[in-house]
Design a protein around this motif. Structure first.
Motif, short mmCIF file in Angstrom:
data_model
loop_
_atom_site.label_atom_id
_atom_site.label_comp_id
_atom_site.label_asym_id
_atom_site.label_seq_id
_atom_site.Cartn_x
_atom_site.Cartn_y
_atom_site.Cartn_z
N ASP A 406 24.66 103.12 117.94
CA ASP A 406 24.00 103.77 116.82
C ASP A 406 23.61 105.18 117.25
OD1 ASP A 406 22.55 104.57 114.66
OD2 ASP A 406 21.02 103.00 114.78
N ALA A 407 24.10 106.19 116.53
CA ALA A 407 23.82 107.58 116.90
C ALA A 407 22.32 107.88 116.91
CB ALA A 407 24.54 108.53 115.95
N GLY A 408 21.54 107.15 116.13
CA GLY A 408 20.11 107.37 116.09
C GLY A 408 19.39 106.94 117.35
N GLU A 409 20.08 106.18 118.22
CA GLU A 409 19.48 105.70 119.46
C GLU A 409 19.74 106.64 120.63
OE1 GLU A 409 17.70 102.76 120.01
OE2 GLU A 409 17.61 102.68 117.82
N PHE A 410 20.26 107.84 120.35
CA PHE A 410 20.67 108.75 121.43
C PHE A 410 19.47 109.12 122.33
CE2 PHE A 410 21.24 113.01 123.18
CZ PHE A 410 22.45 112.88 123.83
N ASP A 411 18.36 109.57 121.74
CA ASP A 411 17.21 110.01 122.53
C ASP A 411 16.62 108.87 123.35
OD1 ASP A 411 17.46 112.58 121.56
OD2 ASP A 411 16.10 112.24 119.86
N ARG A 412 16.54 107.70 122.75
CA ARG A 412 15.99 106.54 123.47
C ARG A 412 16.90 106.14 124.63
NH1 ARG A 412 16.74 101.04 122.32
NH2 ARG A 412 15.15 99.67 123.19
#
Length: 705
Positions: A406-412
């Motif tokens: 999931d691209a939204g999990e990049f920072d995590r």
């Protein structure tokens, strides 16, 4: 709270000012002001079975909840108490439960590690030594106590070096023994080399049933190169298949050690364990250094703690460090205040001080992960010292792309990778972007097992959901103007025109491989090495039945299925180890995957020219099985040097447009079919092929052969 004296004095050895906790019914008393806080049992007919059992266990400490004074030790209040059942405390333990290490000068300290091939019993021997010295209880089921990671317990292998301090009395003197348990697989040799830097000696453990293995040889020369005292030991001598005499002759022949100095033991049953620690004290040298010199310490391991930040594991080379001191990093010049020092016993145990020759942890309010550099030298503020040599940086042998599902999990995921690389400094990290997979990282590993363990730790310890691309090795491009360029990803490889006009040669990494196996598999092993473009250098007999084969192999050949074939062709008896052997010229090409004429960068690969046709056909077939059908044809092609080497077609899904025609002229049907055909052409121009995650996972699986 009752304070008892007089009639209980004969049971408790009271000191002036002692505070006594007692229960008249059960007859247990405890001197809270005593250094050892030892329990004593007073015989009474009213003692309940539960309390009698606790008294007989010899409890040495009791952490109490806030309960009423009149019912301190009554059985109905027992659930409110937390008990710590352990043998009598050593005299080093103070009232604050800190270990006083000032009692141990360098001459009564031994720092040692255990090195061996995988599955030769290192962790089991460490368990028995911890039991023998009273660090852990013998009654509990101790199995891989120092293997603290979930992945280690699941796989049954050690992947992270762990340390533990032990206290042992020998000939009337107490010694501080610092043990470091090391991994046995070749992919974690960097952990071994870092651990050896903090030691003055090592135990070379060999399985008496299996004999010398490839990693045994590699680890011995690592220790020999560090100038360490090596004590050979034979493990599993109690097995029916054990051949200790033959294995002792192997050690004598391969390492030029006296067979009479070899200790025979069984770590599982405890046979011969009583000989290990005396041999370490007598045969290993104490650490060098002086407590009068300024503080100097080597940082050789780190990990991240959620509450205190970065925890540093250091070997003190000179001087003394205590809580409250200010230290400086030689690498960055940053100043830190020490908030806690201690030893691993086997968990973190505060000591208040660490002095010359000792190995322990330091918490110094280091909050940023990027501040910790393995191999760094620390010194006391305003007392600079000459930095220690440190470590040779780990050389990545295998590279792979890591992308979040999931691209939204990049920072995590970015934060998780930073924390994990703090604990595993041999991983190199570079950010990269893929047109198909989005933003991610290009990570460098020491081998494919190292890569797989890193992925598993990401998923289990940080709950990450990641996609890892097919592993590649770093190549070199030599241009005609003399410049060199490193290729870490297939996307960086020059195209066909550039290769023809500007490139002089391509180079790939080679390794020097060592294989040890029974004599009857010699033919199979020679065939295996030759089929993987290997050059056979020599083979020697280490005893009557076992052969050591040395050959030079391309690194790209062993990152796929070489190890599986090795075990298959030798029925599991062969062992394998390798080390870097530099670069050599090779005929390399870039194979691309085209979907309807468009290249998919995530599926590109660099390989030897001889493998292109075989790999290309296999890849195209596997992609055909996983790509979903669309309303238009999907043409799968694999190409190298501008030439297509394989093609597969995923047929389109079609509606039967002539179903409503029950008769009439054929031209009516042709008109409907031609209209459908034109629509398919327009759809193909604007349509986009969906490449599912299974397609990338398919690339990582091995071919059927």
């Amino acid at each position: 709270m009752p304070c008892l004296s007089g009639n209980l004095t004969e049971h408790t050895a009271l000191t002036p000012g002692s505070v006594i906790l007692a229960d008249a019914a059960c007859g247990l008393v405890c001197d809270l002001h005593s250094t050892s806080c030892a329990w004593h049992a007073v015989t009474t007919p009213f003692m309940s079975p539960t309390m009698k059992l606790l008294a007989e266990c010899g409890l040495s400490s009791l952490a109490m909840a806030d309960i009423g004074a009149e019912s301190v030790l009554r059985e109905n209040t027992w659930p409110m108490l937390k008990t710590v059942m352990r043998p009598s405390e050593s005299p080093e333990i103070t009232k604050r439960k800190e270990v006083d290490l000032t009692l141990y000068p360098p001459e009564r300290i031994r720092n040692f590690s255990i090195i061996a091939h995988i599955d030769h019993g290192k962790s089991t021997l460490a368990d028995r030594l911890l039991e023998w010295t009273g660090v852990i209880s013998k009654e509990s089921k101790n199995k891989q106590v120092l293997d603290k990671l979930k992945v280690e317990r699941e796989r049954g292998i050690t992947v992270k070096a762990q340390s533990a301090s032990m206290f042992f009395e020998y000939k009337g003197e107490r010694y501080l023994l610092n043990l470091i348990d090391t991994p046995g697989h070749v992919d974690f040799s960097y952990e071994v080399s870092r651990s050896l830097a903090a030691c003055q000696g090592t135990i070379l453990l060999v399985d008496a049933a299996q004999g010398i293995q490839a990693q045994t040889v590699a680890n011995f020369y690592l220790a020999f190169g560090e100038g360490l005292e090596v004590i050979p030991m034979l493990n599993k001598v109690d097995l029916p298949t054990a051949e200790p005499e033959r294995t002792a002759l192997q050690i004598e022949s391969a390492f030029e050690m006296d067979a009479g100095d070899i200790i025979k033991l069984s770590a599982k049953t405890g046979l011969g364990i009583d000989q290990v620690l005396p041999a370490i004290i007598e045969r290993m040298p104490p650490p060098a250094g002086s407590i009068d010199k300024p503080f100097k310490a080597l940082l050789f391991d780190t990990w991240y703690d959620t509450y205190v930040g970065v925890v540093c594991l250091m070997a003190v080379k000179d001087g003394l460090i205590k809580r409250g001191d200010k230290i400086v990093s030689s690498h960055s010049g940053t100043k830190y205040e020490v908030s806690e020092v201690g030893i691993m016993h086997p968990e973190q145990t505060p000591t208040g001080t660490l002095q010359v020759g000792q190995v322990g942890y330091i918490v110094c309010n280091m909050k940023s992960i990027s501040e910790a550099h393995v191999g760094d030298t620390f010194y006391r503020e305003k007392h600079p010292v000459e930095p220690l040599p440190g470590f040779v940086p780990a050389k990545s042998m295998v590279f792979a792309g890591v992308f979040p599902i999931d691209a939204g999990e990049f920072d995590r995921l970015n934060e998780s990778i930073q924390k994990l690389t703090l604990n595993d400094s041999s991983v190199s990290v570079h950010k990269e972007t893929s047109a198909a997979l989005g933003q991610g990282w290009r990570l460098g590993f020491l081998g494919t097992l190292h890569m797989d363990v890193f992925r598993q730790r990401l998923e289990e310890e940080y709950d990450a959901n990641v996609l890892i691309t097919s592993p590649t090795v770093p190549y070199q491009i030599k241009y005609k103007d003399g410049t060199m360029n490193f290729i870490r990803t297939p996307a960086d490889f020059p195209d066909a025109n550039t290769m023809q006009d500007f490139v002089e040669s391509t180079l790939e990494p080679y390794v020097m491989a060592t294989l040890i196996f029974p004599e009857k598999y010699l033919g199979n092993m020679l065939e295996l090495c030759s089929s993987h473009r290997g050059d056979i250098l020599n083979h020697t007999f280490i005893d009557e039945t076992r052969v050591m084969l040395k050959c030079r192999l391309p690194m790209a050949e062993i990152v796929t299925d070489f190890y599986d074939k090795l075990k298959s062709k030798s029925q599991g008896f062969a062992s394998f180890d390798y080390e870097d052997a530099g670069y050599d010229s090779s005929d390399l090409v870039k194979m691309e995957v085209l979907l309807n004429g468009e290249a998919v960068d995530a599926l590109a690969a660099v390989m030897h020219k001889s493998s292109v046709v075989t790999v290309g056909r296999d890849l195209a077939k596997r992609l055909k099985e996983v790509i979903r059908r669309q309303l238009f044809d999907i043409i799968i092609q694999t190409a190298a040097n501008g030439k297509v080497v394989a093609r597969e077609t995923v047929k389109q899904m079609r509606k039967n447009v002539t179903a409503k025609c029950y008769g009439g002229d054929i031209t009516r049907k042709m008109k409907l079919l031609n209209r459908q055909k034109e629509g398919k052409k327009r759809m193909k121009k604007i349509g986009k092929v969906e490449l599912p995650q299974e397609a990338f996972l398919s690339i990582m699986t091995k071919s059927s052969d």
